[in-house]
Design a protein around this motif. Structure first.
Motif, short mmCIF file in Angstrom:
data_model
loop_
_atom_site.label_atom_id
_atom_site.label_comp_id
_atom_site.label_asym_id
_atom_site.label_seq_id
_atom_site.Cartn_x
_atom_site.Cartn_y
_atom_site.Cartn_z
N ILE A 311 0.77 -1.37 -0.17
CA ILE A 311 -0.57 0.05 0.54
C ILE A 311 0.86 1.32 -0.25
N ALA A 312 1.09 1.68 -1.23
CA ALA A 312 2.18 3.21 -1.31
C ALA A 312 1.69 3.84 -2.00
N ASN A 313 1.73 5.04 -1.90
CA ASN A 313 1.82 6.49 -2.65
C ASN A 313 0.29 6.86 -2.90
N ASN A 314 -0.44 6.14 -1.86
CA ASN A 314 -1.47 7.04 -1.88
C ASN A 314 -2.03 8.32 -0.71
N ILE A 315 -3.19 8.67 -1.70
CA ILE A 315 -3.34 9.79 -0.78
C ILE A 315 -5.38 9.63 0.04
N SER A 316 -4.61 9.93 0.82
CA SER A 316 -6.46 8.84 1.40
C SER A 316 -7.39 10.69 2.66
N HIS A 327 -6.65 -4.62 9.58
CA HIS A 327 -7.71 -5.18 10.41
C HIS A 327 -7.61 -7.07 9.87
N GLU A 328 -6.95 -7.50 10.66
CA GLU A 328 -6.86 -8.67 10.85
C GLU A 328 -6.23 -9.75 10.14
N SER A 329 -4.79 -8.77 9.38
CA SER A 329 -4.20 -9.57 8.36
C SER A 329 -2.38 -9.33 8.65
N GLU A 330 -2.04 -9.93 7.52
CA GLU A 330 -0.87 -9.77 7.51
C GLU A 330 0.50 -9.62 6.13
N HIS A 331 1.73 -9.78 5.83
CA HIS A 331 2.35 -9.60 5.45
C HIS A 331 1.97 -8.24 4.69
N ILE A 332 1.91 -7.12 5.24
CA ILE A 332 1.82 -5.78 4.73
C ILE A 332 2.64 -4.67 4.61
N ASP A 333 3.55 -3.87 3.46
CA ASP A 333 3.80 -2.94 3.80
C ASP A 333 3.25 -1.33 3.34
N ILE A 334 2.94 -0.35 3.91
CA ILE A 334 2.09 0.05 4.18
C ILE A 334 2.95 1.79 4.16
N VAL A 335 3.35 2.36 3.01
CA VAL A 335 4.69 3.10 2.72
C VAL A 335 4.59 4.01 1.54
N ASN A 336 4.67 5.33 2.55
CA ASN A 336 4.84 6.80 1.77
C ASN A 336 3.54 7.12 1.42
N ASN A 337 2.71 7.01 2.49
CA ASN A 337 1.11 7.49 2.05
C ASN A 337 0.94 8.37 2.75
N THR A 338 -0.22 9.76 2.52
CA THR A 338 -0.54 10.63 2.99
C THR A 338 -1.86 10.15 3.09
N VAL A 339 -2.02 10.51 4.45
CA VAL A 339 -4.09 10.87 5.49
C VAL A 339 -3.46 11.91 6.00
N TYR A 340 -4.64 12.41 6.01
CA TYR A 340 -5.27 13.96 6.35
C TYR A 340 -7.18 13.86 6.77
N GLY A 341 -7.16 14.43 7.93
CA GLY A 341 -8.61 14.52 8.06
C GLY A 341 -9.41 13.58 7.91
N VAL A 361 3.16 -6.50 9.23
CA VAL A 361 3.15 -5.03 8.93
C VAL A 361 3.83 -4.21 9.15
N LYS A 362 4.53 -3.54 7.63
CA LYS A 362 5.60 -2.26 7.93
C LYS A 362 4.88 -0.81 7.66
N ILE A 363 5.17 -0.16 8.34
CA ILE A 363 4.74 1.04 8.58
C ILE A 363 5.06 2.38 8.69
N TYR A 364 5.81 2.96 7.61
CA TYR A 364 7.09 3.51 7.04
C TYR A 364 7.11 4.52 5.93
N ASN A 365 7.41 5.79 7.00
CA ASN A 365 6.73 7.01 5.44
C ASN A 365 6.12 7.90 5.45
N ASN A 366 5.38 7.55 6.35
CA ASN A 366 3.86 7.58 5.96
C ASN A 366 4.00 9.57 6.64
N ILE A 367 3.30 9.62 6.51
CA ILE A 367 2.26 11.64 6.80
C ILE A 367 0.65 11.20 7.52
N ILE A 368 1.05 10.74 8.90
CA ILE A 368 -0.62 11.35 9.51
C ILE A 368 -0.87 12.51 10.27
#
Length: 458
Positions: A311-316, A327-341, A361-368
């Protein structure tokens, strides 16, 4: 509330009868896994074709569809185009392309989809449904799905279409009057549905589409493998369904093979204003309406899902539920996303980006980036879930902090208009971790190895 994890709920598909299976719900990062390779077989030395040679040659056909066409036409040229996309879909063979011209394509009154894809391509000859160059065709529906793919269909690409639901014709009061009616497509229809619960669907590309105003899910993926959802704009969905949908959802991921590398890609998408206004029937409360969720892949169709999801480079942003959730999941990389509001639904104390009841799950480089005082992440009953190199604004309440996390102002260009590019003085610039599998940003700009920026934009 599931296991006390109040901001999440299981996907609505758990309550579906088979009649409703279509309801719920990148730019080339590892292009080799999805690359379309056409087989061409010619032999200039042969003057007379042999019967054996002819049987080995597959000639791809391009079909054309126009809102002013006729299904009695041949469909082989723009001037002899079909009128409905379904007519072309029913003729496709591996390697074929369906090019769709301008116009609105609507469902017949007795059909559950405008386009139901049931024919498969092959690994070397995908079937493609794409907008005719320079055109912007619209699939507009008030039934269960705009586009549906199911029952083991494979090697399909959908590119450059606009799928529109019927939110504009539904009032909230009408939707609330239907909140216990499980068989009403007017309030429960989804935009794009990929459903492999009967037979695993695999190798599907959903690229460059605009998906909006469906009362159910935006892009829904159930019991599938090798799915790429890239560069789509997904908004104003989930409003009126009783099934608890999200903008982009992957549920009950299913392995087509034993590959342990990246197989699912959710990349370069923009997802916003997806929100529930009707309670989820199974829980009796507002539970979902998020931007992106990977849900229950630890208990997938074939057991725990073995492949990885990127999951990468998304804007949400501005979704009713969470921005990005595992949620109740595995083997996921959440990288370089922007989440706002996100967390716009007052019924939810929703986080911006989080994993719960998950592992690896690896959660790296995200603007939260959440509201002032809002809890922007969680770490509930997780195993081997790592948060690091993320950026949080001052005042953010983050339950988890990595040792390289940054607290500062991302300095977006104009978040009120959905412009999350960064000013040159942003605290996110050059503060990210080098993620070798991510070569470009949300806009396709190169990410230098020694100057990785946090967030969707480099």
């Amino acid at each position: 509330m599931i296991h006390g994890f109040g901001f999440l709920s299981l996907s609505a598909s758990l309550v579906f009868p088979w009649a409703l299976t279509g309801l719920v719900q990148g730019k080339a990062i590892t292009e080799s896994l999805f690359k379309d390779v056409r087989q061409s077989s010619t032999d200039q030395k042969m003057q007379l074709p042999s019967r054996k040679l002819i049987s080995q040659v597959s000639t791809a056909t391009t079909y054309y569809v126009s809102a002013t066409g006729n299904d009695r036409n041949s469909g082989r040229t723009t001037s002899s185009a079909f009128k409905t996309i379904q007519r072309a879909a029913d003729l496709t063979k591996p390697g074929d392309t369906v090019r769709i011209m301008n116009g609105e394509y609507k469902n017949e009154p007795d059909r559950g989809s405008v386009l139901s894809i049931k024919r498969s391509g092959t690994a070397k000859a995908w079937i493609k449904f794409q907008a005719y160059p320079g055109h912007s065709p619209k699939i507009k529906h008030n039934t269960w799905n705009g586009i549906s793919l199911g029952d083991g269909v494979s090697y399909i690409e959908i590119d450059g279409l606009e799928v529109i639901g019927n939110n504009a014709s539904i009032s909230r009061s009408y939707a609330l009057s239907q909140q216990y009616n499980t068989s009403n497509p007017l309030t429960n229809g989804s935009c794009i549905s990929i459903d492999g619960r009967q037979r695993t669907v695999h190798h599907i590309n959903i690229l460059n589409n605009k998906v909006h105003d469906c009362p159910g899910g935006g892009i829904s993926v159930i019991a599938a493998d090798y799915v790429k959802v890239d560069n789509n704009t997904v908004f104003n969905n989930c409003w009126y369904s009783l099934y608890g949908n999200s903008g982009i959802s992957f549920f009950l991921n299913a392995d087509y093979d034993n590959n342990r590398g990246y197989k699912h890609f959710i990349t370069n998408n923009k997802t916003y204003n997806n929100r529930q206004y009707v309670r989820t029937l199974s829980s009796g409360r507002i539970s979902d309406g998020g931007g992106i969720i990977v849900d229950t892949s630890k208990k997938g169709k074939n057991g725990g899902y073995k492949g990885r999801t990127l999951i990468a480079n998304n804007i949400s942003y501005n979704n009713g539920g969470g921005g990005v959730i595992a949620h109740e999941s595995e083997h996921i990389d959440i990288v370089n996303n922007t989440v706002y509001g996100n967390g716009q639904s007052p019924e939810l104390s929703e986080v911006q980006l989080a994993a719960g009841y998950s592992r690896d799950v690896k959660i790296y480089n995200n603007i939260i980036h959440g509201f002032s005082g809002q809890q922007v992440n969680k770490n509930t009953n997780n195993t081997n879930v790592i948060y690091d190199y993320n950026l949080y604004p001052k005042g953010a309440v983050s339950v988890v902090r990595g040792i390289h996390d940054v607290v500062g102002d991302p300095q977006f260009i104009n978040p009120s208009t959905g412009d999350f590019r960064l000013k040159s003085t942003s605290a996110a610039i050059n503060k990210g971790y080098y993620w070798k599998d991510l070569k470009t940003d949300h806009a396709g700009k190169s990410r230098p190895a020694n100057k990785f920026t946090i967030g969707a934009y480099q």
